[in-house]
Write a protein that holds these residues in place. Structure first.
Motif, PDB file in Angstrom:
ATOM      1  N   ALA A  25       0.814  -1.224   0.000  1.00 15.11           N
ATOM      2  CA  ALA A  25       0.000   0.000   0.000  1.00 15.11           C
ATOM      3  C   ALA A  25       0.844   1.269   0.000  1.00 15.11           C
ATOM      4  O   ALA A  25       0.414   2.307  -0.495  1.00 15.11           O
ATOM      5  CB  ALA A  25      -0.924  -0.013   1.226  1.00 15.11           C
ATOM      6  N   ALA A  26       2.064   1.201   0.553  1.00 15.55           N
ATOM      7  CA  ALA A  26       2.849   2.426   0.774  1.00 15.55           C
ATOM      8  C   ALA A  26       3.856   2.725  -0.332  1.00 15.55           C
ATOM      9  O   ALA A  26       4.135   3.893  -0.618  1.00 15.55           O
ATOM     10  CB  ALA A  26       3.583   2.328   2.111  1.00 15.55           C
ATOM     11  N   PHE A  27       4.435   1.675  -0.933  1.00 14.98           N
ATOM     12  CA  PHE A  27       5.526   1.889  -1.898  1.00 14.98           C
ATOM     13  C   PHE A  27       5.103   1.545  -3.326  1.00 14.98           C
ATOM     14  O   PHE A  27       4.220   0.712  -3.534  1.00 14.98           O
ATOM     15  CB  PHE A  27       6.737   1.015  -1.534  1.00 14.98           C
ATOM     16  CG  PHE A  27       7.508   1.511  -0.340  1.00 14.98           C
ATOM     17  CD1 PHE A  27       8.582   2.367  -0.500  1.00 14.98           C
ATOM     18  CD2 PHE A  27       7.167   1.113   0.949  1.00 14.98           C
ATOM     19  CE1 PHE A  27       9.312   2.818   0.602  1.00 14.98           C
ATOM     20  CE2 PHE A  27       7.880   1.555   2.055  1.00 14.98           C
ATOM     21  CZ  PHE A  27       8.952   2.415   1.875  1.00 14.98           C
ATOM     22  N   ILE A  28       5.778   2.158  -4.278  1.00 13.46           N
ATOM     23  CA  ILE A  28       5.608   1.798  -5.689  1.00 13.46           C
ATOM     24  C   ILE A  28       6.157   0.376  -5.854  1.00 13.46           C
ATOM     25  O   ILE A  28       7.172   0.030  -5.229  1.00 13.46           O
ATOM     26  CB  ILE A  28       6.359   2.833  -6.570  1.00 13.46           C
ATOM     27  CG1 ILE A  28       5.543   4.134  -6.571  1.00 13.46           C
ATOM     28  CG2 ILE A  28       6.594   2.323  -7.972  1.00 13.46           C
ATOM     29  CD1 ILE A  28       6.280   5.347  -6.988  1.00 13.46           C
ATOM     30  N   PRO A  29       5.517  -0.487  -6.654  1.00 13.54           N
ATOM     31  CA  PRO A  29       5.973  -1.882  -6.786  1.00 13.54           C
ATOM     32  C   PRO A  29       7.458  -1.998  -7.167  1.00 13.54           C
ATOM     33  O   PRO A  29       7.998  -1.153  -7.894  1.00 13.54           O
ATOM     34  CB  PRO A  29       5.080  -2.446  -7.910  1.00 13.54           C
ATOM     35  CG  PRO A  29       3.863  -1.578  -7.892  1.00 13.54           C
ATOM     36  CD  PRO A  29       4.309  -0.223  -7.451  1.00 13.54           C
ATOM     37  N   ASN A  30       8.077  -3.037  -6.635  1.00 14.61           N
ATOM     38  CA  ASN A  30       9.478  -3.386  -6.944  1.00 14.61           C
ATOM     39  C   ASN A  30      10.487  -2.289  -6.607  1.00 14.61           C
ATOM     40  O   ASN A  30      11.442  -2.056  -7.343  1.00 14.61           O
ATOM     41  CB  ASN A  30       9.628  -3.773  -8.437  1.00 14.61           C
ATOM     42  CG  ASN A  30       8.644  -4.844  -8.832  1.00 14.61           C
ATOM     43  OD1 ASN A  30       8.445  -5.815  -8.104  1.00 14.61           O
ATOM     44  ND2 ASN A  30       7.989  -4.647  -9.975  1.00 14.61           N
ATOM     45  N   THR A  31      10.265  -1.612  -5.471  1.00 15.33           N
ATOM     46  CA  THR A  31      11.247  -0.591  -5.064  1.00 15.33           C
ATOM     47  C   THR A  31      11.956  -0.995  -3.770  1.00 15.33           C
ATOM     48  O   THR A  31      12.748  -0.228  -3.247  1.00 15.33           O
ATOM     49  CB  THR A  31      10.565   0.788  -4.864  1.00 15.33           C
ATOM     50  OG1 THR A  31       9.441   0.623  -4.007  1.00 15.33           O
ATOM     51  CG2 THR A  31      10.139   1.417  -6.170  1.00 15.33           C
ATOM     52  N   ILE A  32      11.655  -2.204  -3.249  1.00 14.91           N
ATOM     53  CA  ILE A  32      12.330  -2.663  -2.026  1.00 14.91           C
ATOM     54  C   ILE A  32      12.905  -4.051  -2.255  1.00 14.91           C
ATOM     55  O   ILE A  32      12.188  -4.976  -2.650  1.00 14.91           O
ATOM     56  CB  ILE A  32      11.358  -2.697  -0.825  1.00 14.91           C
ATOM     57  CG1 ILE A  32      10.792  -1.299  -0.607  1.00 14.91           C
ATOM     58  CG2 ILE A  32      12.062  -3.197   0.438  1.00 14.91           C
ATOM     59  CD1 ILE A  32      10.020  -1.109   0.642  1.00 14.91           C
ATOM     60  N   GLU A  33      14.196  -4.162  -2.024  1.00 13.55           N
ATOM     61  CA  GLU A  33      14.841  -5.481  -2.186  1.00 13.55           C
ATOM     62  C   GLU A  33      14.317  -6.441  -1.120  1.00 13.55           C
ATOM     63  O   GLU A  33      14.111  -6.047   0.035  1.00 13.55           O
ATOM     64  CB  GLU A  33      16.362  -5.337  -2.046  1.00 13.55           C
ATOM     65  CG  GLU A  33      16.998  -4.657  -3.253  1.00 13.55           C
ATOM     66  CD  GLU A  33      18.526  -4.643  -3.184  1.00 13.55           C
ATOM     67  OE1 GLU A  33      19.076  -5.008  -2.121  1.00 13.55           O
ATOM     68  OE2 GLU A  33      19.145  -4.251  -4.188  1.00 13.55           O
TER      69      GLU A  33
END
Length: 402
Positions: free
Chosen positions: A235-243
């Motif tokens: 819900a908080a981040f744009i997809p695929n922006t956290i390893e």
């Protein structure tokens, strides 16, 4: 040459954000589904069901370590009940206060009282000038005159126990006995506590009426925290922006230490902000580690800033006479008092204050055996001196000492 402020502002405007909705990572956010808290939600709901049947529920105590979802669950259940009774002839009014955020009992009661009255009538609960018993009488009158069925949620109620013991006014007793005075309306107390032992400090008469029902929240496991993080990330981040390794590290750091989901969410938010500031495409392990370091420093700075002036002078004395005895620290403290034109406290009081500060972990004391001269205690700072200087730099009285 490009102005550094313009550069940062240009980067922020042109650089793509990693966040889709930051609010989801704020501690006040209540998700539609609270993961791994099904049983606790059922128990809190069952405890408060009498509100739907136009009756007063029992007082409730909710326990658990920080970040185990206590406040989240209580607020969600009460909000849902409130939605259902809004149209009913038994309206309820929810009042919320966090005892840790109030430095006095007076302040806490004023905060609760003002939630009972209409806008524009704040003068009924002035910030100074009334006795504790008069504020309490006004709270009772407001409930009675408007036939309010109130639910007082007092978060970190263990701090209220401390405020009560400092003031000598047993507000707990008055709160738990309020319904005996009310001819119309009602008062239910929900206490939320991080400290399972705080009941030992209560009067037995208060204890019996305060803890009519109790619910204990257990710590989250590392895998549960990971699932909670993944839910918030969607819900908080744009997809695929956290390893994935960064998510695992964040869950492991918070789960192994405390089982604290709130800390894990905070860690993720700060790591995201660090990564975004650097215009990184991804939140990586290094961002999580740096966020943890920043949180630790911020926590220490907040703790240092919360001390009154003489405690701050004492911390500076320990810093300047690092690894010194109580007597040497007292001498250093007296010198600082002279420099800042403050009236020094007695050695007995200063020794007592050293013990109090030691309990917070900001300084540590070590007993040293001196043979025939007996024993003495030597104190040293557990923090980086730079953290202390940074925390105290805005205090006008202390600026010449740093």
């Amino acid at each position: 040459m490009i102005d550094p402020i313009d550069k940062l502002l240009d980067d922020a405007q042109s650089g793509k954000s990693l966040f889709k909705n930051r609010e989801v990572l704020h501690f006040t956010f209540i998700p539609d589904v609270i993961l791994h808290r099904e049983d606790e939600q059922k128990k809190v709901t069952q405890s408060l069901l009498p509100l739907l049947k136009k009756a007063r529920p029992s007082n409730l105590l909710v326990y658990g370590k920080p970040g185990t979802g206590k406040t989240l669950v209580v607020k969600k259940v009460l909000n849902k009940i409130q939605d259902r009774v809004n149209e009913a002839s038994f309206p309820i009014q929810l009042l919320y206060a966090n005892a840790k955020e109030e430095t006095t009992l007076y302040g806490l009661l004023i905060k609760l009282g003002r939630q009972l009255i209409e806008k524009g009538k704040e003068k009924e609960f002035p910030t100074t000038g009334l006795s504790i018993s008069e504020i309490f009488n006004r709270i009772i009158s407001a409930i009675e005159n408007n036939t309010l069925n109130t639910v007082f949620v007092i978060d970190e109620i263990d701090y209220l126990a401390e405020l009560v013991s400092k003031s000598g006014k047993d507000v707990f007793y008055s709160l738990t006995r309020a319904n005996e005075r009310l001819k119309k309306g009602s008062l239910t107390l929900i206490g939320i506590s991080n400290d399972l032992t705080f009941k030992e400090r209560l009067d037995p008469r208060v204890l019996s009426s305060l803890s009519e029902e109790e619910i204990v929240f257990t710590n989250y496991t590392v895998s549960q925290i990971k699932e909670i993080l993944e839910e918030r990330i969607r819900a908080a981040f744009i997809p695929n922006t956290i390893e994935q390794s960064a998510i695992n590290l964040c869950a492991a750091m918070s789960g192994q230490e405390h089982g604290d989901a709130r800390r894990a969410i905070d860690l993720l938010r700060i790591a995201g902000e660090i990564a975004e500031r650097e215009q990184s495409d991804m939140v990586k392990d290094e961002h999580i580690r740096r966020a943890a370091q920043k949180m630790e420093e911020d926590k220490e700075t907040t703790a240092l800033n919360s001390y009154p002036l003489h405690e701050k002078l004492l911390i500076l004395s320990v810093m300047k006479a690092n690894g010194s005895t109580t007597g040497e620290i007292y001498q250093s403290y007296k010198n600082l008092c002279k420099t800042t034109r403050q009236k020094e406290l007695t050695q007995r009081r200063v020794t007592q204050m050293l013990s109090e500060i030691e309990m917070t972990g900001l300084i540590s004391g070590k007993i040293i055996h001196q043979g025939m001269h007996g024993r003495t205690k030597k104190f040293s700072l557990t923090l980086n001196p730079e953290t202390v200087k940074k925390a105290f730099k805005d205090d006008l009285v202390l600026e010449d000492l740093l």
